[in-house]
Design a protein around this motif. Structure first.
Motif, mmCIF file in Angstrom:
data_model
loop_
_atom_site.group_PDB
_atom_site.id
_atom_site.type_symbol
_atom_site.label_atom_id
_atom_site.label_comp_id
_atom_site.label_asym_id
_atom_site.label_seq_id
_atom_site.Cartn_x
_atom_site.Cartn_y
_atom_site.Cartn_z
ATOM 1 N N LEU A 1 -0.529 11.116 2.161
ATOM 2 C CA LEU A 1 -0.071 11.556 0.849
ATOM 3 C C LEU A 1 0.931 12.698 0.951
ATOM 4 O O LEU A 1 1.770 12.871 0.055
ATOM 5 N N LEU A 2 0.878 13.472 2.025
ATOM 6 C CA LEU A 2 1.617 14.727 2.080
ATOM 7 C C LEU A 2 3.133 14.546 1.977
ATOM 8 O O LEU A 2 3.786 15.205 1.156
ATOM 9 N N ALA A 3 3.707 13.682 2.794
ATOM 10 C CA ALA A 3 5.173 13.536 2.804
ATOM 11 C C ALA A 3 5.709 13.028 1.463
ATOM 12 O O ALA A 3 6.639 13.632 0.907
ATOM 13 N N PRO A 4 5.163 11.938 0.899
ATOM 14 C CA PRO A 4 5.680 11.503 -0.404
ATOM 15 C C PRO A 4 5.415 12.508 -1.517
ATOM 16 O O PRO A 4 6.208 12.614 -2.456
ATOM 17 N N LEU A 5 4.320 13.276 -1.412
ATOM 18 C CA LEU A 5 4.043 14.291 -2.423
ATOM 19 C C LEU A 5 5.051 15.426 -2.328
ATOM 20 O O LEU A 5 5.574 15.884 -3.355
ATOM 21 N N ARG A 6 5.337 15.885 -1.123
ATOM 22 C CA ARG A 6 6.355 16.928 -0.961
ATOM 23 C C ARG A 6 7.699 16.458 -1.513
ATOM 24 O O ARG A 6 8.414 17.217 -2.180
ATOM 25 N N ASP A 7 8.045 15.207 -1.234
ATOM 26 C CA ASP A 7 9.307 14.656 -1.732
ATOM 27 C C ASP A 7 9.323 14.630 -3.252
ATOM 28 O O ASP A 7 10.306 15.038 -3.886
ATOM 29 N N ALA B 1 0.833 -1.206 0.000
ATOM 30 C CA ALA B 1 0.000 0.000 0.000
ATOM 31 C C ALA B 1 0.864 1.250 0.000
ATOM 32 O O ALA B 1 0.571 2.226 -0.701
ATOM 33 N N ALA B 2 1.949 1.231 0.766
ATOM 34 C CA ALA B 2 2.853 2.383 0.811
ATOM 35 C C ALA B 2 3.484 2.640 -0.553
ATOM 36 O O ALA B 2 3.669 3.795 -0.961
ATOM 37 N N GLU B 3 3.806 1.580 -1.286
ATOM 38 C CA GLU B 3 4.366 1.731 -2.628
ATOM 39 C C GLU B 3 3.343 2.361 -3.571
ATOM 40 O O GLU B 3 3.690 3.217 -4.403
ATOM 41 N N VAL B 4 2.086 1.967 -3.444
ATOM 42 C CA VAL B 4 1.027 2.536 -4.282
ATOM 43 C C VAL B 4 0.856 4.020 -3.969
ATOM 44 O O VAL B 4 0.705 4.852 -4.874
ATOM 45 N N VAL B 5 0.880 4.375 -2.681
ATOM 46 C CA VAL B 5 0.759 5.788 -2.291
ATOM 47 C C VAL B 5 1.910 6.595 -2.882
ATOM 48 O O VAL B 5 1.708 7.710 -3.379
ATOM 49 N N ARG B 6 3.121 6.037 -2.859
ATOM 50 C CA ARG B 6 4.262 6.748 -3.448
ATOM 51 C C ARG B 6 4.094 6.909 -4.956
ATOM 52 O O ARG B 6 4.392 7.980 -5.511
ATOM 53 N N ASP B 7 3.606 5.874 -5.624
ATOM 54 C CA ASP B 7 3.347 5.984 -7.066
ATOM 55 C C ASP B 7 2.304 7.070 -7.347
ATOM 56 O O ASP B 7 2.435 7.845 -8.300
ATOM 57 N N HIS B 8 1.291 7.108 -6.511
ATOM 58 C CA HIS B 8 0.237 8.109 -6.661
ATOM 59 C C HIS B 8 0.814 9.507 -6.464
ATOM 60 O O HIS B 8 0.504 10.442 -7.220
ATOM 61 N N ALA B 9 1.673 9.658 -5.458
ATOM 62 C CA ALA B 9 2.287 10.952 -5.186
ATOM 63 C C ALA B 9 3.136 11.416 -6.366
ATOM 64 O O ALA B 9 3.140 12.609 -6.712
ATOM 65 N N GLU B 10 3.855 10.503 -7.004
ATOM 66 C CA GLU B 10 4.683 10.856 -8.166
ATOM 67 C C GLU B 10 3.810 11.419 -9.288
ATOM 68 O O GLU B 10 4.175 12.394 -9.960
ATOM 69 N N LEU B 11 2.658 10.819 -9.467
ATOM 70 C CA LEU B 11 1.729 11.262 -10.512
ATOM 71 C C LEU B 11 1.161 12.641 -10.188
ATOM 72 O O LEU B 11 1.132 13.543 -11.043
ATOM 73 N N PRO C 1 11.197 26.142 -4.914
ATOM 74 C CA PRO C 1 10.418 25.554 -3.820
ATOM 75 C C PRO C 1 8.917 25.804 -4.000
ATOM 76 O O PRO C 1 8.504 26.911 -4.354
ATOM 77 N N ILE C 2 8.134 24.789 -3.773
ATOM 78 C CA ILE C 2 6.677 24.910 -3.799
ATOM 79 C C ILE C 2 6.144 24.378 -2.469
ATOM 80 O O ILE C 2 6.368 23.217 -2.120
ATOM 81 N N ARG C 3 5.470 25.238 -1.729
ATOM 82 C CA ARG C 3 4.909 24.833 -0.443
ATOM 83 C C ARG C 3 3.624 24.035 -0.676
ATOM 84 O O ARG C 3 2.713 24.497 -1.381
ATOM 85 N N VAL C 4 3.574 22.843 -0.122
ATOM 86 C CA VAL C 4 2.403 21.969 -0.255
ATOM 87 C C VAL C 4 1.899 21.636 1.154
ATOM 88 O O VAL C 4 2.672 21.211 2.010
ATOM 89 N N GLU C 5 0.599 21.828 1.372
ATOM 90 C CA GLU C 5 -0.003 21.547 2.673
ATOM 91 C C GLU C 5 -1.314 20.785 2.481
ATOM 92 O O GLU C 5 -1.974 20.925 1.446
ATOM 93 N N SER C 6 -1.691 19.992 3.480
ATOM 94 C CA SER C 6 -3.006 19.352 3.483
ATOM 95 C C SER C 6 -4.056 20.348 3.959
ATOM 96 O O SER C 6 -3.768 21.217 4.792
ATOM 97 N N SER C 7 -5.253 20.214 3.443
ATOM 98 C CA SER C 7 -6.358 21.054 3.912
ATOM 99 C C SER C 7 -6.514 20.917 5.415
ATOM 100 O O SER C 7 -6.448 19.814 5.964
ATOM 101 N N SER C 8 -6.707 22.039 6.099
ATOM 102 C CA SER C 8 -6.941 21.984 7.543
ATOM 103 C C SER C 8 -8.426 21.872 7.866
ATOM 104 O O SER C 8 -8.795 21.609 9.009
#
Length: 280
Positions: free
Chosen positions: A236-242, A197-207, A251-258
């Motif tokens: 999703l946040l950490a792998p997406l930022r990476d 599942a973690a690998e899928v989340v990372r693939d999703h983040a790359e996309l 630099p692009i600041r990325v945050e999750s909705s609060s």
């Protein structure tokens, strides 16, 4: 949402609006404005296009129909734009006058704020990033209907990423996932430490990072807010930022909705307030 769509959905909204006012102890005659967030884009005649998940809205003048039923002012806005307004007023983007909100869930959408104003474009379709040519073939029938990026990155797309992983891996011990697992299943499994599942989340983040770069190259936002049922998931946040950091030249600041699922609701309240005349 009433599965019959069209006027059945409009009547359902009108009924629920009256019920909410009654539950709050507010006589309907005191309701001065109603703001409705909807997927898709409002046409000049008041019908809605690009809202395939609620059928029949392209055949109904939505605001006019609600005005007749409710006898009050009604304004219609894209649902992601409502969430943008909510985040701007009370969320992670409070006070930020240049940002985008990228919503990922069963569909994909984006709202854009520039210099404190929501950008709608010449036909109201600004932010329809579902149609970015990322993750698939733009001329494919599904891409033409839903959008290439939406097909690849929405909930059903996350399930397809899993299927590709399953077909390429021989050893599958230690995972609860299978070809029928949903995006929710996948992210839930990742939260429990499932390595596949973690690998899928990372693939999703790359996309998703490719879409962030595409948007940032045009709009140059100070902030990218991730919203929607999948987009706001903290996993999703950490792998997406990476992933974003590895492909962007600045630099692009990325945050999750609060605000999460409440962003659109809060935005709708402020949208309705803005439609009222100033009171001395």
């Amino acid at each position: 949402t009433d599965e019959r769509g069209g006027m059945d959905v409009i009547r359902q909204i009108a009924r629920l609006a009256r019920e909410v006012a009654a539950q709050g102890g507010v006589p309907w005659r005191r309701v001065d404005a109603l703001s409705l967030g909807t997927p898709g884009v409002q046409n000049p005649d008041g019908t809605i296009r690009l809202a395939d998940n609620v059928r029949g809205l392209d055949e109904v003048r939505v605001a006019a129909a609600l005005r007749r039923l409710l006898r009050t002012e009604v304004r219609v806005e894209n649902d992601v734009n409502m969430a943008v307004l909510g985040e701007f007023e009370l969320g992670v983007a409070a006070g930020c006058r240049n940002f985008v909100l990228l919503a990922l869930g069963t569909g994909v959408g984006m709202g854009v704020m520039v210099d404190g104003r929501i950008i709608r474009g010449g036909r109201g379709a600004a932010g329809e990033v579902a149609y970015l040519p990322i993750g698939g073939v733009p001329s494919a029938p599904a891409s033409l209907r839903r959008g290439t990026f939406e097909v690849a990155a929405a909930g059903s797309g996350v399930s397809e990423i899993l299927k590709r992983r399953l077909s390429n891996q021989r050893r599958l011990s230690g995972t609860s996932l299978h070809t029928g697992s949903s995006a929710r299943d996948i992210y839930s499994a990742a939260a429990l430490g499932d390595s596949l599942a973690a690998e899928v989340v990372r693939d999703h983040a790359e996309l998703v990072a490719q879409a962030v770069l595409a948007v940032a190259s045009v709009v140059d936002p100070e902030l990218v807010v991730m919203g929607g049922g999948i987009g706001s998931n903290p996993l999703l946040l950490a792998p997406l930022r990476d992933a974003v950091g590895r492909i962007t030249p600045w630099p692009i600041r990325v945050e999750s909705s609060s605000l999460g699922a409440d962003a659109g609701l809060i935005g709708a309240v402020h949208h309705a307030r803005r439609s009222l005349p100033e009171v001395e």
